[in-house]
Design a protein around this motif. Structure first.
Motif, mmCIF file in Angstrom:
data_model
loop_
_atom_site.group_PDB
_atom_site.id
_atom_site.type_symbol
_atom_site.label_atom_id
_atom_site.label_comp_id
_atom_site.label_asym_id
_atom_site.label_seq_id
_atom_site.Cartn_x
_atom_site.Cartn_y
_atom_site.Cartn_z
ATOM 1 N N LYS A 44 -18.397 -17.263 -3.874
ATOM 2 C CA LYS A 44 -18.687 -18.486 -3.116
ATOM 3 C C LYS A 44 -19.901 -19.219 -3.673
ATOM 4 C CE LYS A 44 -19.090 -15.778 0.533
ATOM 5 N NZ LYS A 44 -19.309 -15.292 1.900
ATOM 6 N N LYS A 46 -23.079 -21.950 -2.676
ATOM 7 C CA LYS A 46 -24.021 -21.987 -1.551
ATOM 8 C C LYS A 46 -24.091 -23.385 -0.953
ATOM 9 C CE LYS A 46 -26.479 -18.170 -3.271
ATOM 10 N NZ LYS A 46 -27.229 -17.325 -3.785
ATOM 11 N N ASP A 47 -22.997 -24.147 -1.063
ATOM 12 C CA ASP A 47 -22.998 -25.538 -0.636
ATOM 13 C C ASP A 47 -22.748 -25.733 0.853
ATOM 14 O OD1 ASP A 47 -20.386 -24.663 -0.864
ATOM 15 O OD2 ASP A 47 -19.673 -26.411 -1.956
ATOM 16 N N ASP A 48 -22.119 -24.783 1.509
ATOM 17 C CA ASP A 48 -21.793 -24.924 2.930
ATOM 18 C C ASP A 48 -21.713 -23.523 3.526
ATOM 19 O OD1 ASP A 48 -20.601 -25.216 5.443
ATOM 20 O OD2 ASP A 48 -19.128 -26.683 4.747
ATOM 21 N N PRO A 49 -22.615 -23.162 4.435
ATOM 22 C CA PRO A 49 -22.618 -21.796 4.965
ATOM 23 C C PRO A 49 -21.350 -21.429 5.747
ATOM 24 C CG PRO A 49 -24.324 -23.134 6.022
ATOM 25 C CD PRO A 49 -23.688 -23.974 4.965
ATOM 26 N N LYS A 50 -20.652 -22.415 6.310
ATOM 27 C CA LYS A 50 -19.457 -22.116 7.112
ATOM 28 C C LYS A 50 -18.171 -22.138 6.291
ATOM 29 C CE LYS A 50 -21.407 -23.521 11.447
ATOM 30 N NZ LYS A 50 -21.245 -24.130 12.710
ATOM 31 N N ASP A 51 -18.084 -23.022 5.315
ATOM 32 C CA ASP A 51 -16.862 -23.157 4.528
ATOM 33 C C ASP A 51 -17.207 -23.548 3.096
ATOM 34 O OD1 ASP A 51 -14.195 -23.239 3.806
ATOM 35 O OD2 ASP A 51 -13.791 -25.159 4.787
ATOM 36 N N PRO A 52 -17.785 -22.611 2.340
ATOM 37 C CA PRO A 52 -18.230 -22.943 0.986
ATOM 38 C C PRO A 52 -17.072 -23.104 0.001
ATOM 39 C CG PRO A 52 -18.547 -20.618 1.403
ATOM 40 C CD PRO A 52 -18.095 -21.231 2.703
ATOM 41 N N THR A 53 -17.362 -23.812 -1.077
ATOM 42 C CA THR A 53 -16.437 -23.899 -2.200
ATOM 43 C C THR A 53 -16.679 -22.677 -3.088
ATOM 44 O OG1 THR A 53 -17.997 -25.214 -3.482
ATOM 45 C CG2 THR A 53 -16.404 -26.421 -2.124
ATOM 46 N N TYR A 82 -9.528 -21.717 4.457
ATOM 47 C CA TYR A 82 -10.882 -21.928 3.950
ATOM 48 C C TYR A 82 -10.857 -22.459 2.519
ATOM 49 C CZ TYR A 82 -12.277 -19.378 8.085
ATOM 50 O OH TYR A 82 -12.459 -18.992 9.377
ATOM 51 N N ARG A 83 -11.852 -23.288 2.187
ATOM 52 C CA ARG A 83 -11.907 -23.881 0.852
ATOM 53 C C ARG A 83 -11.970 -22.815 -0.237
ATOM 54 N NH1 ARG A 83 -16.232 -28.639 0.747
ATOM 55 N NH2 ARG A 83 -17.551 -26.972 1.523
#
Length: 175
Positions: A44, A46-53, A82-83
């Motif tokens: 993963k 670290k761009d989005d704690p809930k739904d990272p790329t 999820y992404r």
């Protein structure tokens, strides 16, 4: 006459060397059954704690997965909503002209395994999930014990082969 003899000769050579015609290939695939390839999503970002790329390492891993399945007859690719799972499955799906099918991460593994087995009798099916779903799904597909997956484990691949007689075998490797 000479051309006909040449063409017949070529056809005989192809037949003798095992060059399968499309219907023969379909019959061979049918006899081999289905292979479910189960992986956890790649690393993963670290761009989005809930739904990272995916991180760069994760994208590289997703591309290596697609390369490893390039010569397989992939008939479906599944991932949770999820992404990170969608992006892990995307290169494989794209290279086989498929859309990624979204499945519910909360569905009980036994139920999802039953759906997968009923829907796919031949070919290769990619399923991308999570550290807390993939081992349980693998166990449900093969009716065998599967070790849990650590939170930092991204490289385990589980191939469950189900033959035409409904016998399942599990092979695991690190990619």
């Amino acid at each position: 006459m000479n051309r006909i003899a040449t063409l017949l000769g070529i056809l005989l050579v192809l037949a003798a060397t095992g060059c399968a015609m499309p219907t023969e290939r379909a019959a061979q695939t049918e006899a081999q059954g289905v292979v479910f390839v189960l992986v956890r999503h790649a690393e993963k970002a670290k761009d989005d704690p809930k739904d990272p790329t995916l991180s760069d390492a994760g994208m590289a891993r997703a591309n290596r997965l697609a390369e490893s399945l390039a010569k397989q007859h992939v008939v479906a690719a599944y991932a949770t909503a999820y992404r990170r799972t969608q992006l892990t499955a995307a290169p494989t799906a794209r290279s086989h002209g498929l859309d990624v099918r979204t499945h519910d991460a909360g569905m009980p593994a036994v139920e999802f395994a039953r759906q997968l087995r009923a829907s796919h009798r031949t070919g290769t099916v990619l399923v991308v999930g999570h550290s807390n779903t993939i081992p349980e799904l693998a166990g449900a597909l093969c009716a065998c014990p599967v070790a849990p997956m650590a939170e930092d484990e991204f490289d385990r691949r589980m191939d469950i082969r189900i033959d035409a007689d409904d016998r399942a075998t599990l092979a695991q490797r690190r990619d």
